[in-house]
Structure formats: C-alpha cells, structure tokens
Design a protein around this motif. Structure first.
Motif, PDB file in Angstrom:
ATOM      1  N   ALA A   1      -5.474 -48.629   9.883  1.00 18.38           N
ATOM      2  CA  ALA A   1      -4.112 -47.757  11.104  1.00 18.38           C
ATOM      3  C   ALA A   1      -4.103 -49.117  11.714  1.00 18.38           C
ATOM      4  N   LEU A   2      -4.430 -50.292  12.348  1.00 18.05           N
ATOM      5  CA  LEU A   2      -4.227 -50.959  13.700  1.00 18.05           C
ATOM      6  C   LEU A   2      -4.023 -52.091  12.869  1.00 18.05           C
ATOM      7  N   ASP A   3      -2.872 -52.976  12.687  1.00 17.74           N
ATOM      8  CA  ASP A   3      -2.155 -54.420  12.815  1.00 17.74           C
ATOM      9  C   ASP A   3      -3.227 -55.616  13.670  1.00 17.74           C
ATOM     10  N   VAL A   4      -4.272 -55.880  13.249  1.00 17.74           N
ATOM     11  CA  VAL A   4      -5.299 -56.536  13.702  1.00 17.74           C
ATOM     12  C   VAL A   4      -4.334 -58.146  14.741  1.00 17.74           C
ATOM     13  N   GLN A   5      -3.533 -58.448  12.910  1.00 12.43           N
ATOM     14  CA  GLN A   5      -2.640 -59.919  13.494  1.00 12.43           C
ATOM     15  C   GLN A   5      -2.698 -59.718  15.288  1.00 12.43           C
ATOM     16  N   ALA A   6      -0.678 -58.245  14.577  1.00 10.55           N
ATOM     17  CA  ALA A   6       0.092 -58.380  15.865  1.00 10.55           C
ATOM     18  C   ALA A   6      -0.932 -58.223  17.092  1.00 10.55           C
TER      19      ALA A   6
ATOM     20  N   LEU B   1       1.446 -52.103  17.316  1.00 12.40           N
ATOM     21  CA  LEU B   1       0.926 -52.869  16.864  1.00 12.40           C
ATOM     22  C   LEU B   1       0.203 -52.334  15.706  1.00 12.40           C
ATOM     23  N   CYS B   2       0.754 -50.596  15.197  1.00 12.22           N
ATOM     24  CA  CYS B   2       0.045 -50.011  14.331  1.00 12.22           C
ATOM     25  C   CYS B   2       1.139 -50.690  13.018  1.00 12.22           C
ATOM     26  N   SER B   3       0.023 -50.611  11.979  1.00  5.69           N
ATOM     27  CA  SER B   3       1.276 -50.534  10.430  1.00  5.69           C
ATOM     28  C   SER B   3       2.161 -49.648  10.068  1.00  5.69           C
TER      29      SER B   3
END
Length: 238
Positions: free
Chosen positions: A73-78, A15-17
């Motif tokens: 820092a984190l991928d909200v869409q994921a 989930l981390c970009s």
C-alpha cells in the motif's frame, strides 16, 4: 508570504503507491492480516509521516496486504528517499521565497533560510506521539464499512513564534532588509535551543470493515499539521 514554510503535508501522501481513501477503497476479500488495534495502526502511520520510518512502513504494508491483493500500500523506496528529496524541496522553496524579498541578498540569506527550515523539520520529527483512544461507527457513505476515529496526543517543542510571524512583525516582505531578515532567522534558530514542550491532540479516521480486518487511511499526513500548528501557533509559556 511564507505559506510554504510549514513542512509539506503532501509529503506523506506522496509516499502512497496508490490513493488510500474511500474513492479507492481496497477490496477486503482475503483473510485478515495480523491483528492490530486502530490505535496501533495510527501510531505506525504517524511514524511514517513524521519520521519516514521504513520499519513502520514495512509493518503497515504487511498488515495491509490482504486488503491490497498482496501488493504494498505504501512505497518503501519513496519513504527511504524522503530525507534526500526533502533537501531538494527546501532548496526550491528557499529560492522562491528569496524572489519575494527584493531587498534581501540571497547570497547572504538563502543558506540561513534553508538551515532554519531544516531546524523546524527536525523539531517536527522529534515530536513524541501516542494514541489515546478510539471509537468505531458505521460508514454512512459505504455500506458494510466502518470508521474508527482515533484520538492521539503529541508532545512537541514550543519555541514560540514561527518565522512567518517574526518576519511579519518587521513589516511587509518588500521592505525587509538583509540585516533584518538575518536577525529574525537567528532569533528563530535560537528559539529552539531554549524551547520547552507542550502537548497537543489530534484525531485520525481509519476505514475498513472492522471485525479484525485491516484499517487504512489516505490522510495520515494530517499529523504534520497538528504538530507544526502545535509548535508555532502559540508563543512559549502560553
């Protein structure tokens, strides 16, 4: 045989970009974000890992923006897409496991296996976790950086033996029949209906400068192992 049975611990890390760890530590040049204690940060990370909590993800992103040059820092869409992607993952895992069970009819057993895996994932997500305490120390491998070790506890379902253990008691994979396999799936499913609870503990290390600056980690998915192991490595009542 069922080494993939445990909920994939790579899920949260994916989930981390970008990698969040010492090898890719952000530069803490900007002013600190809204102050959160290490305990609060860990509770947010746990909500992302166990529940794919979009609100917690957005809160962490806002908190970490000063450390990531204003970027997420984190991928909200994921995180949002994680439940649908998990269904696809479980389908692929079940297909692979069926190939290791030559005497089990996939047409009769695959749907039940997927349902059992979903039941375990739901139980994992139902864990109630809270931070207990934290301690801070110097980071010996990064000058000027600090490590906050946070201790937490989770109240988890205690259904008893995991599916892998139940199947292992019936013999090697090549000998399992459709009838035996379905019986163990049914036993595993019903074990959650009467499960009690137990409390397990874990720790999570956060990294940062301290002094009110953001704390971060790239290993928040470790809580998934803590919860799953707490649920399934002991029998109920022990």
């Amino acid at each position: 045989m069922l080494r993939h049975w445990i909920r994939p611990t790579a899920l949260a890390a994916a989930l981390c970009s970008a990698a969040i760890g010492l090898s890719a530590a952000p530069a803490f040049a900007a002013p600190a974000a809204t102050a959160l204690t290490p305990e609060q940060v860990v509770e947010l990370y746990i909500r992302v890992a166990l529940n794919q909590d979009v609100a917690a993800t957005k809160t962490l992103n806002e908190y970490l923006k000063p450390a990531y040059n204003g970027e997420d820092a984190l991928d909200v869409q994921a995180v949002t897409d994680a439940p649908a992607n998990l269904d696809k993952q479980l389908e692929e895992i079940a297909t692979g496991l069926m190939q290791a069970l030559p005497k089990v009819d996939p047409k009769q057993a695959k749907a039940g296996l997927i349902a059992a895996m979903k039941r375990q994932n739901q139980a994992t997500g139902s864990a109630k976790c809270r931070s207990l305490s934290s301690s801070e120390r110097a980071n010996d491998v990064a000058e000027g950086q600090r490590i906050a070790e946070v201790r937490y506890e989770c109240v988890v379902p205690a259904p008893g033996a995991g599916l892998q253990e139940l199947l292992a008691d019936q013999g090697p994979p090549a000998s399992l029949t459709t009838e035996v396999f379905l019986a163990q799936l049914d036993k595993f499913q019903h074990s959650f209906d009467t499960a009690g609870t137990r409390t397990v503990q874990g720790t999570m290390d956060l990294y940062g400068e301290g002094k009110g600056k953001p704390w971060f980690t790239g290993n928040f998915s470790s809580v998934i192992d803590v919860v799953n192991n707490g649920m399934l490595t002991q029998k109920s009542g022990e």
